[in-house]
Design a protein around this motif. Structure first.
Motif, mmCIF file in Angstrom:
data_model
loop_
_atom_site.group_PDB
_atom_site.id
_atom_site.type_symbol
_atom_site.label_atom_id
_atom_site.label_comp_id
_atom_site.label_asym_id
_atom_site.label_seq_id
_atom_site.Cartn_x
_atom_site.Cartn_y
_atom_site.Cartn_z
ATOM 1 N N LEU A 87 -2.332 25.136 4.964
ATOM 2 C CA LEU A 87 -2.489 23.846 5.642
ATOM 3 C C LEU A 87 -1.755 22.740 4.886
ATOM 4 C CD1 LEU A 87 -6.316 24.070 6.434
ATOM 5 C CD2 LEU A 87 -4.397 24.570 7.975
ATOM 6 N N THR A 88 -1.042 23.104 3.849
ATOM 7 C CA THR A 88 -0.381 22.131 2.997
ATOM 8 C C THR A 88 0.965 22.659 2.534
ATOM 9 O OG1 THR A 88 -0.591 20.900 0.894
ATOM 10 C CG2 THR A 88 -1.565 23.085 0.960
ATOM 11 N N GLY A 89 1.874 21.764 2.209
ATOM 12 C CA GLY A 89 3.097 22.167 1.544
ATOM 13 C C GLY A 89 2.780 22.604 0.123
ATOM 14 N N THR A 96 0.851 -1.181 0.000
ATOM 15 C CA THR A 96 0.000 0.000 0.000
ATOM 16 C C THR A 96 0.887 1.231 0.000
ATOM 17 O OG1 THR A 96 -0.085 0.019 2.416
ATOM 18 C CG2 THR A 96 -1.816 -1.199 1.264
ATOM 19 N N ARG A 97 0.330 2.330 -0.452
ATOM 20 C CA ARG A 97 1.133 3.555 -0.558
ATOM 21 C C ARG A 97 1.525 4.116 0.801
ATOM 22 N NH1 ARG A 97 -3.004 5.357 -4.442
ATOM 23 N NH2 ARG A 97 -3.927 6.348 -2.638
ATOM 24 N N GLY A 98 0.604 4.039 1.744
ATOM 25 C CA GLY A 98 0.853 4.663 3.040
ATOM 26 C C GLY A 98 0.483 6.124 3.083
ATOM 27 N N VAL A 99 0.028 6.688 1.939
ATOM 28 C CA VAL A 99 -0.413 8.082 1.873
ATOM 29 C C VAL A 99 -1.671 8.147 1.008
ATOM 30 C CG1 VAL A 99 1.950 8.974 2.087
ATOM 31 C CG2 VAL A 99 0.980 8.604 -0.185
ATOM 32 N N PRO A 100 -2.480 9.205 1.175
ATOM 33 C CA PRO A 100 -3.672 9.351 0.329
ATOM 34 C C PRO A 100 -3.306 9.587 -1.133
ATOM 35 C CG PRO A 100 -3.798 10.751 2.295
ATOM 36 C CD PRO A 100 -2.403 10.230 2.214
ATOM 37 N N GLY A 101 -4.272 9.381 -2.010
ATOM 38 C CA GLY A 101 -4.082 9.677 -3.417
ATOM 39 C C GLY A 101 -4.249 11.161 -3.699
ATOM 40 N N HIS A 102 -3.931 11.551 -4.924
ATOM 41 C CA HIS A 102 -3.999 12.972 -5.285
ATOM 42 C C HIS A 102 -5.458 13.395 -5.513
ATOM 43 C CE1 HIS A 102 -4.475 11.352 -9.363
ATOM 44 N NE2 HIS A 102 -4.878 12.560 -9.726
ATOM 45 N N ARG A 103 -5.680 14.709 -5.528
ATOM 46 C CA ARG A 103 -7.010 15.251 -5.821
ATOM 47 C C ARG A 103 -6.859 16.578 -6.552
ATOM 48 N NH1 ARG A 103 -9.628 18.191 -0.566
ATOM 49 N NH2 ARG A 103 -7.736 19.098 0.313
ATOM 50 N N HIS A 104 -7.828 16.846 -7.447
ATOM 51 C CA HIS A 104 -7.853 18.097 -8.195
ATOM 52 C C HIS A 104 -8.636 19.153 -7.425
ATOM 53 C CE1 HIS A 104 -6.110 16.807 -12.080
ATOM 54 N NE2 HIS A 104 -6.492 15.610 -11.665
ATOM 55 N N LEU A 105 -8.156 20.395 -7.479
ATOM 56 C CA LEU A 105 -8.788 21.493 -6.757
ATOM 57 C C LEU A 105 -9.011 22.680 -7.693
ATOM 58 C CD1 LEU A 105 -6.580 21.496 -3.523
ATOM 59 C CD2 LEU A 105 -8.839 20.455 -3.778
ATOM 60 N N SER A 106 -10.134 23.353 -7.510
ATOM 61 C CA SER A 106 -10.335 24.634 -8.183
ATOM 62 C C SER A 106 -9.470 25.682 -7.493
ATOM 63 C CB SER A 106 -11.807 25.048 -8.096
ATOM 64 O OG SER A 106 -12.159 25.296 -6.736
ATOM 65 N N ARG A 107 -9.366 26.854 -8.091
ATOM 66 C CA ARG A 107 -8.589 27.915 -7.455
ATOM 67 C C ARG A 107 -9.196 28.294 -6.108
ATOM 68 N NH1 ARG A 107 -7.151 33.078 -10.983
ATOM 69 N NH2 ARG A 107 -9.420 33.217 -11.114
ATOM 70 N N GLY A 108 -10.525 28.340 -6.028
ATOM 71 C CA GLY A 108 -11.174 28.700 -4.770
ATOM 72 C C GLY A 108 -10.889 27.701 -3.666
ATOM 73 N N ARG A 109 -10.976 26.409 -3.978
ATOM 74 C CA ARG A 109 -10.701 25.379 -2.968
ATOM 75 C C ARG A 109 -9.228 25.398 -2.569
ATOM 76 N NH1 ARG A 109 -12.666 19.655 -4.684
ATOM 77 N NH2 ARG A 109 -12.040 19.194 -2.527
ATOM 78 N N ALA A 110 -8.358 25.656 -3.535
ATOM 79 C CA ALA A 110 -6.930 25.728 -3.217
ATOM 80 C C ALA A 110 -6.646 26.884 -2.266
ATOM 81 C CB ALA A 110 -6.116 25.873 -4.501
ATOM 82 N N LEU A 111 -7.313 28.022 -2.491
ATOM 83 C CA LEU A 111 -7.099 29.184 -1.624
ATOM 84 C C LEU A 111 -7.630 28.950 -0.219
ATOM 85 C CD1 LEU A 111 -7.869 32.059 -4.150
ATOM 86 C CD2 LEU A 111 -5.676 31.647 -2.997
ATOM 87 N N ARG A 112 -8.619 28.087 -0.076
ATOM 88 C CA ARG A 112 -9.139 27.801 1.271
ATOM 89 C C ARG A 112 -8.124 27.026 2.109
ATOM 90 N NH1 ARG A 112 -14.202 27.664 -1.364
ATOM 91 N NH2 ARG A 112 -14.209 25.425 -1.783
ATOM 92 N N ILE A 113 -7.313 26.178 1.462
ATOM 93 C CA ILE A 113 -6.314 25.439 2.245
ATOM 94 C C ILE A 113 -4.940 26.104 2.201
ATOM 95 C CG2 ILE A 113 -7.511 23.237 2.000
ATOM 96 C CD1 ILE A 113 -5.469 22.430 -0.096
ATOM 97 N N ALA A 114 -4.764 27.051 1.275
ATOM 98 C CA ALA A 114 -3.493 27.787 1.189
ATOM 99 C C ALA A 114 -3.800 29.267 0.933
ATOM 100 C CB ALA A 114 -2.612 27.215 0.090
#
Length: 578
Positions: A277-279, A142-160
């Motif tokens: 909230l993210t690198g 198993t990977r041991g980490v979650p898979g990737h996800r696509h974000l809109s600009r608005g959703r990206a700005l909410r976490i960064a």
């Protein structure tokens, strides 16, 4: 008798005993170099039942292995170069480290990749990350980490929220892992020691023992005592990274591999300077730039430039620092300035020389060679795949030995502190109550020592004053300074402030605010007299002053010349041995 897992100490007495043992018998293998590859070789060999010695001229992990981006990753840019085997191998190692070998030291970390081109970029990056995630499942793991996800600009700005809205059109988030690189090496050496390896720092190989053409051991200078000794071994492994060519010259003859040094610098800034909230990962014209969460800080890097100057203390110039700030500020709504920089560190990647003149295009894959009978050379590679490099090197050692040597088993060997870690983490509230420490302190200790936390807590129980934080670096307890000397092989003040802790890059004072207190705590276990305490403080202060001044210079040559103005600590024998 092999010590119980997790109890191997690397204190002053153990160093003396290790050198005595190495001088008293012929070993199966002696390893030159105490970085991640050398430590990996020692552990691999010891767990195959071989008698092992490891010698490091300076402190463990004092070169490349404490100056990395502190990431355990598959390498997205290698995927873009269609190097699928290297990425698959690295992702397999990432899963092993996260889930089995060192869950207390390696942990998942998310990264946001801002997209700047409309249309083609999202499907292009998305396809690459689908493959990245898929390769992480290889070999049935198993990977041991979650898979990737696509974000809109608005959703990206909410976490960064610190991203500049106009700088990107959307984003993709994926996961990799990070590690305290120096602590990982030291923990691996303690693990190797628990399986019988003899380990010593400040022990410099100054020559080779020969029987005709064959290498039969090494001549070693104890830099603490000023004495020399011979260490005989049936096989010698050179795992010295950017010093590989130097060791080849020492043994004589034409080398089979050549290593070029590439400099990478990193900046450390307080966590509140970038709200996220993210690198974050950014493309540059030469490589990639990471913004990596690191406790109460961010690590931002790296550069990739050829380095032909002093390899012991690579210097970061003003130009390097400005380059990193310029590129990260392209996506930040509130730009960073030099005043925001708490710490700076520079490291050298050992790249196998190829035809390319650009270091960013040289191979990160490793090579193992047997240039003369009795000597194995291993070089290249990357931190994440150290275990594979070590396995290949010990396979070469086994080929040179007459006896039958079992295959590597390090993919199933947890490091010291890993056993029982999850159970202790689940019980951290109860541990906080019984120790009298805040649960946040217990979490900090568990993520540094794992199940060896009981050894740190025992120091506090014996001396309650050690439960206090360091004045001027309150992320760390006084007990951790003492423990670095009694259990973790620290010999000098710089070992503790730069590698057993990261106070030298995590504080604006670069460690100068704690030198007196830390030196006082080390004096007892290391048997320093007042003169040695004074000398340790003086030398550390000079190092910081030289580094700060070098970071004001415009060129590598100017920065290097100034950094070399601060010499290494010149050790003195303890009063008992004088």
């Amino acid at each position: 008798m092999t010590a119980r897992m997790g109890t191997a100490r690397l204190g002053p007495a153990e160093r003396t005993a290790a050198l005595t043992q190495m001088g008293a018998q012929e070993l199966d293998v002696v390893v030159i170099g105490g970085g991640v590859v050398g430590a990996g070789v020692a552990l691999d060999a010891a767990t195959r039942g071989l008698s092992v010695g490891l010698l490091e001229a300076r402190d463990f992990a004092s070169g490349t292995s404490s100056r990395s981006s502190k990431l355990i990753h598959g390498g997205l840019r290698y995927l873009e170069q269609l190097n699928f085997d290297l990425v698959r191998e690295a992702l397999r190692e990432r899963a092993l480290l996260l889930q089995r070998i060192a869950p207390h030291l390696v942990r998942p970390v998310p990264f946001l990749l801002p997209l700047t081109h409309v249309g083609w970029e999202r499907p292009y990056v998305g396809a690459g990350l689908v493959m990245y995630d898929s390769l992480g499942f290889s070999f049935g793991s198993t990977r041991g980490v979650p898979g990737h996800r696509h974000l809109s600009r608005g959703r990206a700005l909410r976490i960064a929220p610190s991203l500049r809205r106009a700088a990107f059109s959307g984003a993709v988030q994926y996961w990799d892992a990070q590690v305290d690189d120096a602590r990982y090496v030291m923990t691996m050496l303690r693990t190797a020691s628990s399986y019988g390896a003899h380990v010593a720092s400040r022990a410099q190989v100054v020559g080779f023992l020969r029987e005709g053409e064959r290498v039969t051991g090494v001549r070693v200078r104890d830099l603490e005592a000023g004495t020399e000794m011979d260490v005989r071994a049936r096989q010698v492994v050179n795992a010295t990274g950017v010093w590989t060519d130097d060791i080849q010259e020492l043994v004589g003859g034409r080398g089979q591999m050549h290593v070029r040094a590439s400099k990478g610098i990193h900046l450390v800034v307080p966590r509140d300077r970038i709200h996220s909230l993210t690198g974050i990962i950014l493309r540059t014209e030469k490589s990639v730039l990471f913004v990596i969460p690191w406790g109460r800080h961010w690590i931002i890097g790296t550069t990739d430039t050829r380095w032909d100057l002093n390899r012991a203390h690579p210097a970061a110039s003003r130009s390097d620092i400005d380059y990193v700030l310029e590129h990260v500020n392209e996506v930040l709504s509130v730009p960073l300035t030099r005043d925001d920089v708490e710490g700076v560190y520079a490291g050298l990647r050992p790249l196998l020389s190829g035809e390319s003149e650009e270091t960013s295009k040289l191979s990160r894959e490793h090579m193992v060679a047997h240039p003369v009978p009795g000597l194995v050379m291993v070089a290249g590679g990357k931190y994440t795949t150290y275990r594979v490099m070590a396995q290949d090197a010990v396979d070469a050692v086994a080929h040179g030995l007459d006896q039958r040597v079992p295959p590597s088993c390090t993919d199933r060997i947890p490091l010291a502190g890993a056993e029982g870690y999850q159970a202790l983490w689940n019980s951290r509230q109860r541990l906080a109550q019984s120790s009298g420490l805040h649960v946040a302190r217990i979490e900090h200790l568990l993520q540094r020592y794992g199940s060896m936390i009981d050894e740190v807590l025992a120091l506090i129980e014996a001396d309650p004053s050690l439960a206090l934080p360091l004045a001027g670096a309150d992320d760390y307890l006084r007990a951790e300074i003492v423990y670095a000397a009694t259990h973790e092989g620290a010999r000098h003040l710089n070992d503790v402030l730069a590698r057993r802790t990261h106070i030298s890059i995590e504080t604006f004072h670069r460690g100068l605010g704690v030198v007196e207190e830390a030196a006082g705590l080390l004096a007892g276990p290391l048997e320093w007299d007042d003169e040695q305490v004074k000398r340790e403080v003086e030398y550390y202060t000079k190092r910081v002053e030289a580094e700060r001044l070098s970071q004001e210079q415009d060129t590598d040559q100017e920065a290097d010349a100034i950094r070399l103005g601060a010499p290494d600590v010149v050790p003195v024998a303890s009063p008992k041995n004088a």
